[in-house]
Design an enzyme around this catalytic site. Sequence first.
Site: not given
Ligand code: GRF
Length: 200
Positions: A11, A13, A65, A91, A109, A144
């Site tokens: 987490g 981000n 799902r 997921r 992404h 996706l």
């Molecule tokens: C990030 O690189 C994001 O782009 C990708 O998964 C990773 C998550 O990292 N979708 P974090 O959990 O936010 O540290």
Amino acid sequence: MRTAILISGRGSNMVALIEAAQAADFPAEIALVAANLPEAGGLERARLAGIATAAVDHRPFGKDREAFERKLDEVLRVNQIELIALAGFMRVLTPWFVTRWQGRLINIHPSLLPLYRGTHTHARALEAGATEHGCTVHFVVPELDSGPMIAQAKVPVLPGDDEASLSARVLEQEHLLYPEALKLVASGEVRLETGAAAGG
Ligand code: GRF
């Protein structure tokens, strides 16, 4: 805009979004952090930041799902969520869920989409001999890593880079880009065009 962040892991981000949303003029409020794994490290970090958390374990639902998503959707609705930011949520979401949240569901992404959809993006960029790499925030559509782009940040690939050094350089940009992109969507400055196909 009452916003939920969906995570599966550490987490980082999520933390960047929570911190940005603390500014008085930020147009999104982080009202919930939800994970599909109760052991996701980010849940504890969210709790420490005083954010409501929920864990909806996908495993008891097996291959169904949509049953998992119905439970998740219920938690989001109970919390009066208006916007969802996926942040390392591992997921794949079904068309049912994506359509339900269309235009209100965004993802980050770690590549310059449309390059390197899917996983192992840094290794694939290195293998391809790319000279630049980066990250993209986009609206989620059923296919996706394919929805319309909201914002993108580039980094150089440097001589001697390996997966760790390159992913760290990209992650630094992710933490700047995602709050900016969330701001654009929550404020209504950027919207998903639906209906008529956009030309060009
Ligand atoms: C990030 O690189 C994001 O782009 C990708 O998964 C990773 C998550 O990292 N979708 P974090 O959990 O936010 O540290």
